[in-house]
Design an enzyme around this catalytic site. Structure first.
Site, PDB file in Angstrom:
ATOM      1  N   GLU A 152      75.474  26.665  16.467  1.00 32.57           N
ATOM      2  CA  GLU A 152      76.807  26.417  17.023  1.00 32.57           C
ATOM      3  C   GLU A 152      76.875  27.099  18.380  1.00 32.57           C
ATOM      4  OE1 GLU A 152      79.741  25.947  13.158  1.00 32.57           O
ATOM      5  OE2 GLU A 152      80.044  27.593  14.554  1.00 32.57           O
ATOM      6  N   ASP A 198      90.291  33.224  17.848  1.00 32.10           N
ATOM      7  CA  ASP A 198      89.192  34.182  17.932  1.00 32.10           C
ATOM      8  C   ASP A 198      89.648  35.627  18.090  1.00 32.10           C
ATOM      9  OD1 ASP A 198      86.682  32.667  17.785  1.00 32.10           O
ATOM     10  OD2 ASP A 198      87.532  31.580  19.489  1.00 32.10           O
TER      11      ASP A 198
END
Lengths: 408, 271
Positions: B51, B62
């Site tokens: 990824e 995040d």
């Protein structure tokens, strides 16, 4: 830059659709974790807004706690001095806490309470929404956590202290540009982490659906009142509305009731900062492009890599790189137009209003006053300009003094 | 073509009775010149799929580790064009390891959907996971699907059965299960809860399930892999890379971090 053809619209009050779209703008662009709570909020809110008890509760607080209705005041000396159209001010600065922001926080706190959420989070830029949120949390006995960029905390110390006096916890945000957009990011991170018991009171008509609709509905009291007051006091509707636009909640609040009155023109005043040509501004609609930020598609200020860029305005409340999706829709449909007002123009308008009418306007609202003055110069004396004076300027006296080299 | 690489990888894993290991790195961090080398090192250490994070200025899902890595990459001017060039470069040597670009919508929207779809597909990208595109808004990225890029979706602990059905109907490649309600890099992993959810997700179909968020080392990877088809490790790896100062040390750190996790996963399966 979008050069979309105007969208023909038969009923502006039919927006957004069930998924929160204002034509191609709005929607729900959020991580999966927050989608179920957003669905839950939408369902709960749609039921509440039809519930006579909820409406009565909201209106009672607007009347006895906020002090509504706010008057429309004819700024006669200012109008005479300019010599053109008449400037009328919708006095949202006279609300409890000094701005329109409390219309929305009362509404959302009532929604939170009915949903059984006792922990409230909010983001704030200038601190006005933070103060309005801390205020209603004290009023309803809810826990309040306010995220605020470290840079904004430095330039809005008085509002930080006001929030603390009201029992709120102010959390400094040190990521990114340390301003409003980063405070929003951090509030979303809190929400995604504490989603079970937390209600996020967003301060403007941005964010994912249902926020742009819900925040608009709560602020739409401004335009409903103003429309009735105009008919009562002047026997007609105004020729032009003007309001400042950062996220755009006070502007939508004023505009919404008039959207289907096609003869009423609408002008949003964005923060042009040092001037749009300098790149140091926060004029998303005038100088940005369609993109996706904070859960909705709207006009954003970003670079060619899609990175949201730092904005600039003397007024922290307009210093935001996005704008509510309904404004993006109103721009593209041609229903409203949006123009930039520089820091200097806003400051000049601030002084002009102070000296001619004895009103200290918020720096945000001074952008709208500056635009009203420009319009008044161009229009004949019998025309009526209704300007939303969305907040009072006491919070800004330090900023203004510092800008003018005066030590207090 | 692109589907085939991801689907084939999961089919091979299943056939071999192994669990998939999916490292996440932010493209361009810690150094732009290290990214392709780090990708090869991860494959050498046992990565099954990579990824590659597309940095974004406002990553709401995040935690601080990935926020800061994105900020560093952005400060070095890393954008989609350069990232696709790196994928092409990686593909000159490695034509089998699937690559998924993970990020947020605005960089792709500004790049242009059709342009992105065509160039990403040409570069050898296999799928995209756009964190802020839920199934309701997936039509926005239809041009990506039309060019053969896998649309990978998140499922969260909060996802209702009605939503799960809609996601399953659209998802390709694999489902990325977010192990807890929170942001990347937090440590709230509850293995029993993850197992129950993963089993529930798997009941409805054959699409593989990868679990991410909160997997930080061999122990947590092994416990999650008891139920999942693959594990995703992001923040812990990004933090290791952030501590390095040149290309060679970054490459060494990537390998040193991932190899023991690979070994522990393989050993656990054998037991």
């Amino acid at each position: 830059m979008s050069m979309n053809k105007p969208i023909p619209v038969s009923d502006f009050h039919a927006y957004p659709d069930a998924q929160g779209h204002f034509a191609e703008y709005g929607g729900i662009f959020m991580p999966e974790t927050l989608m179920p709570p957003l669905e839950e909020l939408t369902a709960a809110y749609l039921a509440m807004r039809e519930d006579p008890e909820f409406i009565a509760e909201f209106e009672r607080d607007l009347k006895y706690y906020v002090g509504r209705p706010s008057p429309i005041y004819h700024a006669e000396r200012l109008s005479n001095k300019i010599g053109g159209a008449q400037i009328l001010l919708k006095r949202e600065d006279l609300n409890h806490t000094g701005a329109h922001k409390i219309n929305n926080t009362i509404g959302q706190a009532l929604v939170a309470r009915r949903m059984g959420k006792r922990r409230i989070i909010a983001e704030t830029g200038a601190g006005q929404h933070g103060v309005a949120t801390a205020t209603v949390c004290a009023r309803f006995g809810l826990d309040c956590i306010v995220y605020m960029g470290a840079v904004d905390i430095e330039r809005q110390k008085i509002n930080v202290y006001r929030m603390k006096l009201l029992g709120a916890t102010v959390v400094p945000v040190v990521s990114g540009s340390k301003t409003l957009k980063d405070a929003l990011n951090e509030a979303m991170r809190d929400w995604v982490t504490n989603v079970a018991d937390t209600f996020y009171i967003i301060g403007t008509v941005a964010g994912p659906h249902p926020y742009p609709m819900m925040v608009r509905d709560f602020n739409a009291v401004v335009g409903r009142e103003a429309r009735a007051q105009m008919l009562e006091q002047y026997g007609r509707l105004p020729d032009v509305l003007t309001a400042c636009v950062g996220g755009g909640s006070n502007a939508i609040g004023l505009f919404h009731a008039f959207l289907n009155d096609r003869e009423v023109a609408m002008v949003g005043a964005e923060a042009a900062g040092d001037g749009i040509e300098t790149g140091r501004h926060a004029a998303s609609l005038s100088a940005g492009r369609p993109g996706v930020l904070h859960g909705n598609r709207t006009y954003v200020i970003c670079d060619d890599n899609g990175q949201i860029t730092e904005t600039h305005s003397i007024s922290a409340g307009l210093d935001y790189p996005g704008v509510g999706p309904e404004h993006a829709f109103l721009k593209d449909s041609g229903r409203a137009r949006y123009v930039g007002i520089t820091d200097d123009e806003a400051l000049a308008a601030f002084h002009e209003l102070a000296r001619t009418e004895g009103i200290l306007a918020a720096l945000e609202s001074s952008h709208a006053v500056a635009q009203a003055i420009k319009l008044a110069r161009e229009l004949p004396k019998d025309q009526l300009i209704l300007c939303n004076l969305s907040g009072r300027g006491d919070k800004d006296v330090h900023t203004i003094a510092a800008r003018e080299g005066i030590e207090l | 073509m692109s589907h085939h690489r991801i689907d084939k990888r999961f089919a091979d894993l299943k056939h071999a009775g192994r669990k998939g290991l999916i490292p996440f790195i932010t493209a361009g961090d810690p150094l732009p010149e290290a990214t392709v080398h780090i990708m090869h090192a991860l494959v050498a250490a046992g990565a099954d799929l990579i990824e590659l994070g597309v940095p974004y200025s406002d990553p709401v899902a995040d935690g601080p580790t990935i926020q800061h890595s994105s900020e560093r990459a952005i400060a070095r001017g890393v954008g989609i064009k350069q990232i696709l060039a790196w994928v092409s470069e990686f593909r000159q040597i490695d034509s089998t390891t699937p690559i998924v670009l993970m990020g947020y919508l605005n960089p792709i929207e500004i790049y242009g959907y059709a342009r992105f779809a065509e160039q990403a597909s040409m570069a050898g990208v296999d799928g995209v996971l756009i964190v802020d595109v839920p199934v309701e808004e997936a039509e926005a990225v239809a041009p990506l699907r039309e060019m053969g890029l896998c649309e990978i979706f998140l499922v969260a602990p909060t996802t209702t059965d009605r939503r799960l059905a809609a996601i399953r109907a659209r998802a390709e490649g694999f489902i990325y299960y977010v192990s807890f309600a929170g942001i990347t890099g937090a440590s709230q992993l509850d293995t029993a809860a993850v197992r129950a959810r993963v089993e529930h997700i798997k009941q409805g179909g054959s699409i593989p399930v990868a679990v991410g968020f909160g997997v930080r080392d061999a122990t947590s990877a092994v416990s999650v892999a008891e139920s999942a088809d693959a594990v995703v490790i992001g923040s812990a790896l990004v933090a290791q890379l952030a501590a390095t100062s040149d290309r060679d040390s970054a490459v060494a750190a990537a390998h040193a971090f991932l190899a023991p996790i690979r070994a522990a996963l393989d050993q656990a399966v054998r037991r």
